[in-house]
Design a protein around this motif. Structure first.
Motif, PDB file in Angstrom:
ATOM      1  N   ALA A   1       3.985  -1.274   3.624  1.00 21.29           N
ATOM      2  CA  ALA A   1       3.426   0.049   3.356  1.00 21.29           C
ATOM      3  C   ALA A   1       4.534   1.021   2.994  1.00 21.29           C
ATOM      4  O   ALA A   1       5.587   1.054   3.637  1.00 21.29           O
ATOM      5  CB  ALA A   1       2.646   0.563   4.571  1.00 21.29           C
ATOM      6  N   VAL A   2       4.292   1.839   1.961  1.00 19.32           N
ATOM      7  CA  VAL A   2       5.269   2.824   1.498  1.00 19.32           C
ATOM      8  C   VAL A   2       4.745   4.219   1.825  1.00 19.32           C
ATOM      9  O   VAL A   2       3.598   4.556   1.489  1.00 19.32           O
ATOM     10  CB  VAL A   2       5.507   2.705  -0.020  1.00 19.32           C
ATOM     11  CG1 VAL A   2       6.536   3.734  -0.475  1.00 19.32           C
ATOM     12  CG2 VAL A   2       5.963   1.300  -0.372  1.00 19.32           C
ATOM     13  N   GLY A   3       5.553   5.022   2.488  1.00 15.97           N
ATOM     14  CA  GLY A   3       5.175   6.384   2.835  1.00 15.97           C
ATOM     15  C   GLY A   3       6.196   7.382   2.347  1.00 15.97           C
ATOM     16  O   GLY A   3       7.155   7.038   1.637  1.00 15.97           O
ATOM     17  N   TYR A   4       6.008   8.612   2.749  1.00 17.81           N
ATOM     18  CA  TYR A   4       6.942   9.674   2.385  1.00 17.81           C
ATOM     19  C   TYR A   4       8.157   9.635   3.318  1.00 17.81           C
ATOM     20  O   TYR A   4       8.065   9.178   4.455  1.00 17.81           O
ATOM     21  CB  TYR A   4       6.259  11.038   2.485  1.00 17.81           C
ATOM     22  CG  TYR A   4       5.241  11.282   1.399  1.00 17.81           C
ATOM     23  CD1 TYR A   4       5.640  11.727   0.140  1.00 17.81           C
ATOM     24  CD2 TYR A   4       3.883  11.049   1.626  1.00 17.81           C
ATOM     25  CE1 TYR A   4       4.707  11.953  -0.857  1.00 17.81           C
ATOM     26  CE2 TYR A   4       2.941  11.277   0.633  1.00 17.81           C
ATOM     27  CZ  TYR A   4       3.360  11.726  -0.615  1.00 17.81           C
ATOM     28  OH  TYR A   4       2.437  11.943  -1.605  1.00 17.81           O
TER      29      TYR A   4
ATOM     30  N   PHE B   1       2.006   6.401  -6.053  1.00 17.13           N
ATOM     31  CA  PHE B   1       1.590   5.136  -6.649  1.00 17.13           C
ATOM     32  C   PHE B   1       2.798   4.218  -6.746  1.00 17.13           C
ATOM     33  O   PHE B   1       3.925   4.669  -6.953  1.00 17.13           O
ATOM     34  CB  PHE B   1       0.917   5.329  -8.023  1.00 17.13           C
ATOM     35  CG  PHE B   1       1.798   5.917  -9.084  1.00 17.13           C
ATOM     36  CD1 PHE B   1       2.640   5.117  -9.840  1.00 17.13           C
ATOM     37  CD2 PHE B   1       1.766   7.280  -9.361  1.00 17.13           C
ATOM     38  CE1 PHE B   1       3.447   5.645 -10.829  1.00 17.13           C
ATOM     39  CE2 PHE B   1       2.566   7.829 -10.343  1.00 17.13           C
ATOM     40  CZ  PHE B   1       3.396   7.007 -11.086  1.00 17.13           C
ATOM     41  N   LEU B   2       2.574   2.947  -6.528  1.00 14.57           N
ATOM     42  CA  LEU B   2       3.648   1.971  -6.417  1.00 14.57           C
ATOM     43  C   LEU B   2       4.230   1.659  -7.786  1.00 14.57           C
ATOM     44  O   LEU B   2       3.500   1.579  -8.786  1.00 14.57           O
ATOM     45  CB  LEU B   2       3.127   0.706  -5.748  1.00 14.57           C
ATOM     46  CG  LEU B   2       2.576   0.940  -4.337  1.00 14.57           C
ATOM     47  CD1 LEU B   2       1.793  -0.263  -3.858  1.00 14.57           C
ATOM     48  CD2 LEU B   2       3.712   1.263  -3.382  1.00 14.57           C
ATOM     49  N   TYR B   3       5.558   1.451  -7.794  1.00 15.33           N
ATOM     50  CA  TYR B   3       6.232   1.268  -9.079  1.00 15.33           C
ATOM     51  C   TYR B   3       6.818  -0.135  -9.234  1.00 15.33           C
ATOM     52  O   TYR B   3       6.498  -0.853 -10.164  1.00 15.33           O
ATOM     53  CB  TYR B   3       7.327   2.316  -9.250  1.00 15.33           C
ATOM     54  CG  TYR B   3       8.014   2.235 -10.585  1.00 15.33           C
ATOM     55  CD1 TYR B   3       7.348   2.560 -11.748  1.00 15.33           C
ATOM     56  CD2 TYR B   3       9.341   1.810 -10.683  1.00 15.33           C
ATOM     57  CE1 TYR B   3       7.958   2.471 -12.990  1.00 15.33           C
ATOM     58  CE2 TYR B   3       9.976   1.726 -11.909  1.00 15.33           C
ATOM     59  CZ  TYR B   3       9.275   2.059 -13.059  1.00 15.33           C
ATOM     60  OH  TYR B   3       9.893   1.964 -14.271  1.00 15.33           O
TER      61      TYR B   3
ATOM     62  N   THR C   1       0.846  -1.182   0.000  1.00 14.13           N
ATOM     63  CA  THR C   1       0.000   0.000   0.000  1.00 14.13           C
ATOM     64  C   THR C   1       0.884   1.236   0.000  1.00 14.13           C
ATOM     65  O   THR C   1       2.041   1.196   0.421  1.00 14.13           O
ATOM     66  CB  THR C   1      -0.925   0.027   1.230  1.00 14.13           C
ATOM     67  OG1 THR C   1      -0.119  -0.017   2.420  1.00 14.13           O
ATOM     68  CG2 THR C   1      -1.869  -1.169   1.222  1.00 14.13           C
ATOM     69  N   ALA C   2       0.338   2.362  -0.473  1.00 15.58           N
ATOM     70  CA  ALA C   2       1.108   3.596  -0.576  1.00 15.58           C
ATOM     71  C   ALA C   2       0.340   4.739   0.050  1.00 15.58           C
ATOM     72  O   ALA C   2      -0.902   4.759   0.063  1.00 15.58           O
ATOM     73  CB  ALA C   2       1.430   3.909  -2.031  1.00 15.58           C
TER      74      ALA C   2
END
Length: 527
Positions: free
Chosen positions: A320-323, A251-253, A245-246
Motif C-alpha cells: 500500500a502506498v500512502g502520503y 495513482f500508482l506509477y 493500492t494507493a
C-alpha cells in the motif's frame, strides 16, 4: 612653481603607463615517474574574477612560460592526453589545488604541475563452463562519498568484450571501482529468457545473470590492474506479480525490485510500469535472492517499500502506498536582536535513499513530508553567526538522537538558535615552521558528544578553512562553532571526500584538543 609642474608631469606620465603585467613559469612532470611531460596544455584560470583562462603548451622538456598576465589570483591546470586534468598543488584527483597570487610586475618561477596518469582495468568475461563471452557488457562504477559521509556509487565507464571475451577500460582516475558484467540479456522487466519447447523438458534452462566482481578494484595513478576476470553465474529465474493500492488522491506509477540501493547501480535493478493504473505489476525473470520492492505514485513524495525474498514464482504480493509523514516546526533565535530566517533551508538527512528539506517561512515556521526512517536534522544558515542550541520533538533531543519517522506519523520540531558560538584562530605550519597552504581544518566533538555523524563540509557544526593563497600566511578562522569540548584536525592530505567518509583520520593529520565556551576565542597553532 617649477617643482609643482615637474610633479604634475610625473603624475601624468605615471597615469599614461599601462599596468604592470606578470610572468608565470614552471614545468610539468609525471607524478609517478617524475619524467618531464611535453605537449601539456597549461591553463591559468582566474580565481578572483570572471575571465577566460590564459594558456600555453610545454616544450619537450616540460617547461612552460605564461607572459603578460594581469595581477590577481590564479589556479594553474595541466591538461594532456593520457592524464587526469591536474591543478598546481593538487595532491589527489579532483582537487582544486593551490591558488597562486600574483602582484603587479611579479615574475614567479618554478611552478611545478604534477600530472596524474590515468589507470587501466582489464580482464576476461567467461560463462560457468569457462568459455569466453564475446559481446558481454562490462560496467565500472566508482565509489565516492557525499558531503554528509554517505557512500554513493556512480557509473564511470562501459565497454563490450571482444571475440575472446576480453575487455580493457582506460582513462580511469585513481579510486575504488565496482565492476559488473552481463550477457546483454537484461531488460527493464527482468532477464529475457526464451520459452523452452524442448521435448520432455522438466524445467526451463537457467539464465546467465549479471555478475559483480567480488570486492572493489583500487586503481592508482598510472596503475594497470590486469586479470580482473569475471565468471557469469547461471540460475533459475522466476515471475513476481504485485498488487498495489494507493491512498485517495494518488495513482500508482511504477514499481521497482532491487537488491542494492538504486544509487548503487552495480546491483540488480528491475523496473516495471503501471500503464493502466490498475495497481497490477509484473516482473519476469527475477533471480532468487533478497530484494526491496518499491512502488511509487504520481506524487514524488509518495512511495512504499517492503523486503521481498524470492525463491520461486510469487503471485499477488500486496503493498500500500500512502502520503509521506507530515513534519512541521518553528525556529526561534534567543536574544533581543531580530534575525531574518526566511528562505533558509532545514535539511533532513536519512541516508542515500531518504532525504528532504524545507524552507523557513516569514513567520519562522517550516514544513516537509518525510518517508519512514531515521533522520539527522541540519540548520543550513551557514552565513549567519548562529549555532543550534537545541532541537526537540515531543520531548526527544533530536540534535543528539535524530528524528524518527514512522508510518503515518506526525512530528512537530522546535529549533532554538543562539549567537553564542566559539571561535578558533590558528596558523598551519609544517615541521620546518613554514606555512602550509591548502590544508583543511575540521572541528569534531569528543566521542562522547559525537552522536551526530560528521559532515566534512563548511557547515555550522564542522567548518572547513578555505585554502590559503600561495605565498600568504594570514591566520584562518572557524566561526560559530557549537559550544563543547572538541578536537581540531589539520588534514594536510584530506581523504574524507575521496575515501572512507567514516571520520577516520588520514595518516598525516595533526590534532589539538580545545574546550569551547560561549563566545570563546581560542588561538591554536598546528605544526
Amino acid at each position: 612653481m617649477l617643482i609643482w609642474l615637474f610633479a604634475l608631469l610625473l603624475a601624468a606620465a605615471a597615469q599614461d603607463q599601462p599596468p604592470q603585467t606578470c610572468t608565470l613559469s614552471g614545468h610539468a612532470i609525471n607524478s609517478v615517474t617524475g619524467a618531464p611531460l611535453g605537449k601539456v596544455e597549461v591553463l591559468a584560470e582566474a580565481a578572483d574574477r570572471d575571465a577566460p583562462p590564459a594558456s600555453t603548451t610545454t616544450d619537450a622538456k616540460g617547461n612552460f612560460t605564461l607572459v603578460e598576465l594581469p595581477a590577481g589570483q590564479y589556479r594553474l591546470k595541466g591538461h594532456r592526453n593520457g592524464y587526469v586534468d591536474t591543478y598546481y598543488g593538487a595532491r589527489r584527483a579532483g582537487s582544486g589545488g593551490t591558488v597562486i597570487a600574483l602582484e603587479a610586475g611579479q615574475e614567479l618561477k618554478d611552478a611545478q604541475i604534477k600530472l596524474l596518469p590515468f589507470g587501466v582495468i582489464a580482464g576476461t568475461v567467461r560463462d560457468t563452463d569457462g568459455e569466453p563471452m564475446s559481446g558481454a557488457a562490462v560496467m565500472l562504477f566508482r565509489q565516492q562519498y557525499t558531503e554528509t559521509g554517505h557512500r554513493e556509487v556512480h557509473a564511470e565507464a562501459e565497454t563490450v568484450t571482444d571475440d575472446q571475451g576480453q575487455y580493457r577500460v582506460t582513462d580511469l582516475e585513481p579510486g575504488k571501482y565496482f565492476i559488473k558484467a552481463e550477457a546483454r540479456s537484461l531488460w527493464d522487466y527482468g532477464i529475457r529468457t526464451p520459452v523452452d519447447h524442448s521435448a520432455k523438458s522438466a524445467e526451463p534452462p537457467p539464465a546467465l545473470l549479471p555478475t559483480v566482481y567480488p570486492g572493489t578494484v583500487e586503481v592508482t595513478s598510472g596503475g594497470r590492474s590486469a586479470g580482473i576476470d569475471i565468471t557469469l553465474q547461471r540460475s533459475k529465474v522466476f515471475r513476481v506479480t504485485v498488487h498495489a493500492t494507493a491512498a485517495e488522491g494518488l495513482f500508482l506509477y511504477d514499481a521497482w525490485l532491487y537488491n542494492a540501493p538504486p544509487q548503487e547501480r552495480f546491483g540488480l535493478l528491475l523496473k516495471t510500469q503501471n500503464r493502466n493504473r490498475t495497481g497490477e505489476f509484473e516482473f519476469h525473470g527475477v533471480p532468487p535472492g533478497a530484494y526491496t520492492l518499491e512502488v511509487r505514485a504520481n506524487s514524488e513524495e509518495s512511495r512504499a517499500r517492503m523486503p521481498l525474498l524470492v525463491g520461486g514464482d510469487m503471485e499477488g504480493v500486496r503493498i500500500a502506498v500512502g502520503y509521506p509523514a507530515e513534519v512541521t516546526g518553528h525556529v526561534r533565535v534567543e536574544g533581543s536582536e531580530k534575525v531574518d530566517l526566511a528562505g533558509i533551508r532545514i535539511s533532513f538527512d536519512g541516508g542515500s535513499e531518504n532525504a528532504g528539506d524545507a524552507l523557513i517561512q516569514n513567520d519562522s515556521s517550516f514544513g516537509a513530508g518525510l518517508f519512514p526512517g531515521q533522520y539527522q536534522v541540519y540548520f543550513e544558515g551557514r552565513n549567519l553567526k548562529l549555532v543550534v542550541k537545541s532541537m526537540r520533538a515531543g520531548g526527544v533531543d533530536v540534535y543528539q538522537k535524530g528524528l524518527t519517522i514512522t508510518e503515518a506519523s506526525k512530528a512537530v520540531l522546535e529549533i532554538v538558535l543562539a549567537p553564542e558560538g566559539g571561535q578558533v584562530d590558528g596558523v598551519v605550519l609544517d615541521k620546518d615552521e613554514k606555512p602550509v597552504s591548502g590544508a583543511t581544518v575540521v572541528m569534531i566533538a569528543e566521542p562522547g558528544l559525537l552522536a551526530r555523524p560528521p559532515r566534512f563540509v563548511p557547515r555550522r557544526d564542522y567548518r572547513c578553512i578555505r585554502p590559503l593563497p600561495f605565498r600568504q600566511r594570514p591566520p584562518r578562522r572557524l566561526q560559530a562553532v557549537r559550544v563543547g569540548r572538541r578536537r581540531a584536525l589539520c588534514l594536510v592530505r584530506s581523504r574524507f571526500h575521496e575515501g572512507r567518509g567514516d571520520g577516520r583520520r588520514s595518516s598525516d593529520d595533526r590534532r589539538e584538543r580545545t574546550q569551547l565556551s560561549p563566545v570563546a576565542r581560542t588561538l591554536m597553532r598546528f605544526a
